[in-house]
Design an enzyme around this catalytic site. Structure first.
Site, PDB file in Angstrom:
ATOM      1  N   SER A 280      77.810 -39.825  -6.701  1.00 26.35           N
ATOM      2  CA  SER A 280      77.563 -38.239  -7.406  1.00 26.35           C
ATOM      3  C   SER A 280      78.314 -38.978  -8.365  1.00 26.35           C
ATOM      4  O   SER A 280      78.214 -39.919  -8.979  1.00 26.35           O
ATOM      5  CB  SER A 280      77.828 -36.335  -6.440  1.00 26.35           C
ATOM      6  OG  SER A 280      77.411 -36.439  -7.825  1.00 26.35           O
ATOM      7  N   ASP A 568      66.392 -34.740  -8.235  1.00 21.75           N
ATOM      8  CA  ASP A 568      67.139 -34.524  -6.989  1.00 21.75           C
ATOM      9  C   ASP A 568      67.321 -32.681  -6.592  1.00 21.75           C
ATOM     10  O   ASP A 568      68.673 -32.753  -5.728  1.00 21.75           O
ATOM     11  CB  ASP A 568      68.289 -35.269  -6.518  1.00 21.75           C
ATOM     12  CG  ASP A 568      69.406 -35.066  -7.119  1.00 21.75           C
ATOM     13  OD1 ASP A 568      69.850 -34.384  -8.346  1.00 21.75           O
ATOM     14  OD2 ASP A 568      70.240 -36.446  -6.635  1.00 21.75           O
ATOM     15  N   HIS A 622      70.401 -33.175  -3.901  1.00 20.46           N
ATOM     16  CA  HIS A 622      71.725 -34.349  -4.670  1.00 20.46           C
ATOM     17  C   HIS A 622      73.083 -34.338  -3.102  1.00 20.46           C
ATOM     18  O   HIS A 622      73.123 -35.221  -3.212  1.00 20.46           O
ATOM     19  CB  HIS A 622      72.428 -33.084  -5.994  1.00 20.46           C
ATOM     20  CG  HIS A 622      73.316 -34.012  -6.051  1.00 20.46           C
ATOM     21  ND1 HIS A 622      73.182 -35.210  -7.142  1.00 20.46           N
ATOM     22  CD2 HIS A 622      74.224 -33.303  -6.229  1.00 20.46           C
ATOM     23  CE1 HIS A 622      74.133 -35.629  -7.518  1.00 20.46           C
ATOM     24  NE2 HIS A 622      75.526 -34.834  -7.525  1.00 20.46           N
TER      25      HIS A 622
END
Length: 705
Positions: A280, A568, A622
């Site tokens: 991320s 996502d 995610h």
């Protein structure tokens, strides 16, 4: 079965208990407690998930939400009756003992049953995979713990405990919301610690293995790495205070210096280059670090030289990195909202607003410099073409709404601008700031626009500064389009390091609806009975603009005032994949030809009784992707250099076609190149002006200058 007994609690023998706790339970609140199942009603068979898994999950989730709702109702009722409730005592004696106990039992059940299934690391270890490259793991946004080291009186009991990243987070949030908010917020003008408050990142693998009991983040990845021979001697997890703007991580904590020394030490002790595994926001942080470490100390960098990355880093494994930012960072900063808060509107939304309203959310979130770092990058040239907004994957490129001569709006306002109460309004911003007039002019100018492009939206945020103007720290550290360390994390401006031997693996999920554009409205109040009167004025309330969650259009993938696109679930496809398949394939952004491998993982949801809160082993969500078995196989192959030929580009979405449309669009990548050239010209002429000024002042020769 356990239940709350009104008669037992109100019995004479418990009078002293009630007086000691000073907890007032309104009668209607107690009646409600007796009529619903508690977490304590779950028996051991339920907790093991060996029977009735769906029913059990529903009961757990309903019970938790019920207690949260009941808490809000009780607070509201008690406040109305001018009663004082000691929420800390109430929660500690009633809610959290049940919830913590059963969550721990669920967690143990998950661990014991998961151990019966071979991990990807164990499978590859049997085939011959062994630890090879040292590994440094960089967590993402909000997924690592934050601990209190200094605070106000209300928080001293949490010393060296987590204010974020543990079940205690919920306890402190519900019992002392304002105290919790004050300690998690940063100073809005400096972007650093508020006076007399120090909150720091937790350290070690435990900082990000689990966000809270039962909710894993890096745990599965660490277990897979351990299965092929990794331990604390050849792998490290480097948590950081994810709230801070990237430059301030170095200024306050020396994070990049420590990371540099960690990589150098691992390289020296093992004799091998490092594989950085980032998740991320960790990936933009790493690219910022690459620019920092290769820049001179005079320019605010680490001063290690342009070849440091090539000498020390074998590969960057980018897992779900938002390289071009996240659209919902704008709405979070602008009005403290996103799709999730709009979905909650209604009963639970009212409770959320009572406890932690949008103004408080905006004040907290906008103080985090990291959110400003995740504002969309690339401007209208990438986000304004609309080529990624579609109803399904087959329509992404041939979208009938796409017009090469127009720019797709990022924010669309639903107000009727022809209405006199809006168009003739006297907009007032209640800030008390010395530059209030300037801010009011900004609000007034933007309130007349029915649609904002992404560039207009960003410019508004920079001018407005969430109500305090450009004194806000977010506007200081994230100026648009400047070739300096403010944009070291912007891949459309800052090139990759000169590391011809390094590889970048882009691994991300697709197939989930993700926030891409938004519908807004003006947040107003009337000051007269009849809006048609000339003297009638309308002023903004608290926040000038808020999301309009009433907008729905399933044919255009618009729900709760949010237009959705592929991604996502948190990061849209264009941010996940554009740089990987196109941007970094161009010489000016990848001068040494770093090899880029892109692998997409289509989302497949699956319910598992031994991991009921997550999306299953094929989830591309995610955070869930950190446990995706296909991705885990690929990461283990990368770090062990085993069967590496199997980790080649595999694309299932339309990202390549989307990138092609951006490239060929009049506002496309050619615009990015022009921006780069314009900035270089500005720098060149700035240097010339500086030289001529010195010549005029001192009469020095050109050689002396």
């Amino acid at each position: 079965m356990q239940s709350f007994s009104k008669s037992k609690y109100l019995s004479p023998e418990n009078e002293s208990l009630r007086q000691r706790e000073k907890v007032i339970h309104p009668p209607d609140f107690i009646e409600t407690i007796n009529s619903v199942p508690l977490l304590g009603d779950l028996d051991s068979d339920d907790i093991s998930f060996s029977r009735r898994p769906y029913r059990t999950l529903r009961r757990i989730w309903f019970a938790f939400l019920f207690w949260v709702a009941l808490l809000a109702i009780s607070l509201s009722t008690a406040t109305t009756k001018r009663s004082s409730i000691h929420l800390d005592t109430f929660l500690n004696s009633t809610i959290f003992p049940h919830f913590e106990n059963h969550l721990a039992r669920i967690h143990e059940s998950i661990r014991s049953q998961t151990n019966e299934r071979l991990l990807p690391g164990e499978i590859l270890a049997k085939d011959g995979a062994k630890a090879y490259f040292p590994v440094v793991m960089i967590p993402g946004f909000v997924t690592s713990g934050l601990e209190l080291w200094q605070g106000h009186e209300c928080a001293k009991k949490y010393f060296r405990q987590r204010l974020w990243g543990a079940l205690g987070t919920a306890r402190s949030f519900f019992t002392e919301t304002e105290c919790w908010r004050q300690h998690l917020a940063l100073d809005p003008t400096s972007g650093m610690d508020p006076p007399n408050i120090r909150v720091r990142a937790a350290q070690g693998f435990e900082a990000a293995d689990y966000f809270m009991t039962g909710y894993w983040v890096w745990d599965k990845m660490i277990k897979n790495l351990a299965a092929v021979g990794y331990d604390g001697s050849n792998m490290s997890l480097e948590p950081y205070d994810w709230r801070l703007a990237f430059p301030l991580l170095e200024e306050r904590d020396g994070y990049f210096t420590k990371l540099m020394h960690k990589i150098e030490a691992m390289h020296k002790t093992t004799g091998k280059k490092i594989v950085i595994v980032a998740h991320s926001m960790g990936t933009p942080l790493v690219t910022y670090f690459f620019a920092w470490v290769t820049s001179s100390e005079q320019n605010g960098g680490g001063g290690r030289g342009h070849d440091w990355v090539d000498k020390h880093v074998h590969a960057l494994t980018n897992i779900a990195g938002p390289m071009l930012g996240v659209p919902k960072s704008i709405t979070s900063i602008m009005s403290g909202e996103m799709k999730d808060t709009n979905v909650l509107m209604g009963t639970f939304g009212s409770m959320l607003e009572q406890f932690f309203g949008r103004r408080h959310r905006k004040d907290l979130w906008s103080s985090w410099g990291s959110l400003w770092a995740m504002l969309p990058k690339g401007g209208n040239k990438i986000w304004g073409n609309g080529v990624d907004i579609c109803n399904d994957a087959t329509q992404c490129v041939n979208n009938s709404e796409i017009n090469d001569s127009t720019t797709t709006p990022f924010l669309s306002f639903t107000d009727n601008l022809s209405d006199a109460s809006v168009s003739n309004a006297g907009w007032k911003l209640k800030t008390g700031d010395s530059k209030q007039t300037d801010l009011e002019n900004v609000i007034s100018d933007y309130s007349k626009k029915s649609q904002w492009t992404v560039e207009e939206t960003l410019t508004f945020l920079l001018k407005w500064g969430t109500g305090i103007g450009q004194a806000h720290a977010g506007t200081k550290y994230h100026a648009l389009g400047r070739l300096n360390k403010r944009d070291w994390s912007d891949p459309t401006i800052t090139p990759l390091p000169k590391a011809p031997n390094m590889k970048i693996y882009c691994l991300y999920g697709v197939g989930l609806e993700t926030e891409r554009a938004f519908f807004y409205k003006k947040n107003v109040e009337d000051h007269c009975a009849n809006n048609n009167k000339p003297e009638c004025t309308t002023s903004l309330v608290d926040l000038p603009f808020i999301m309009d969650g009433s907008v729905e259009d399933n044919e255009k993938n618009i729900r709760y005032g949010v237009r959705l696109a592929d991604g996502d679930g948190s990061v849209p496809l264009i941010s996940l994949g554009y740089m990987c398949v196109d941007g970094w394939k161009q010489g000016h952004l990848n001068p040494s030809g770093v090899k880029i491998i892109t692998r997409e993982y289509p989302h497949h949801h699956e319910f598992l009784v031994d991991d009921p809160m997550r999306g299953g082993p094929k989830s591309a969500e995610h955070v869930d992707i950190m446990g995706n078995i296909d991705l885990s196989h690929d990461v283990i192959r990368i770090v062990t250099n085993f069967e590496i030929i199997k980790v080649e580009t595999k694309i299932t979405s339309n990202i390549e076609a989307i990138a092609s449309r951006i490239r060929n669009h009049p506002n496309g990548r050619s615009g990015v190149k022009k921006l780069l050239l314009l900035e270089k010209k500005k720098q060149f002429f700035s240097v010339l002006k500086s030289i001529f000024r010195k010549l005029r002042r001192g009469g020095k020769s050109m050689r002396e200058v």
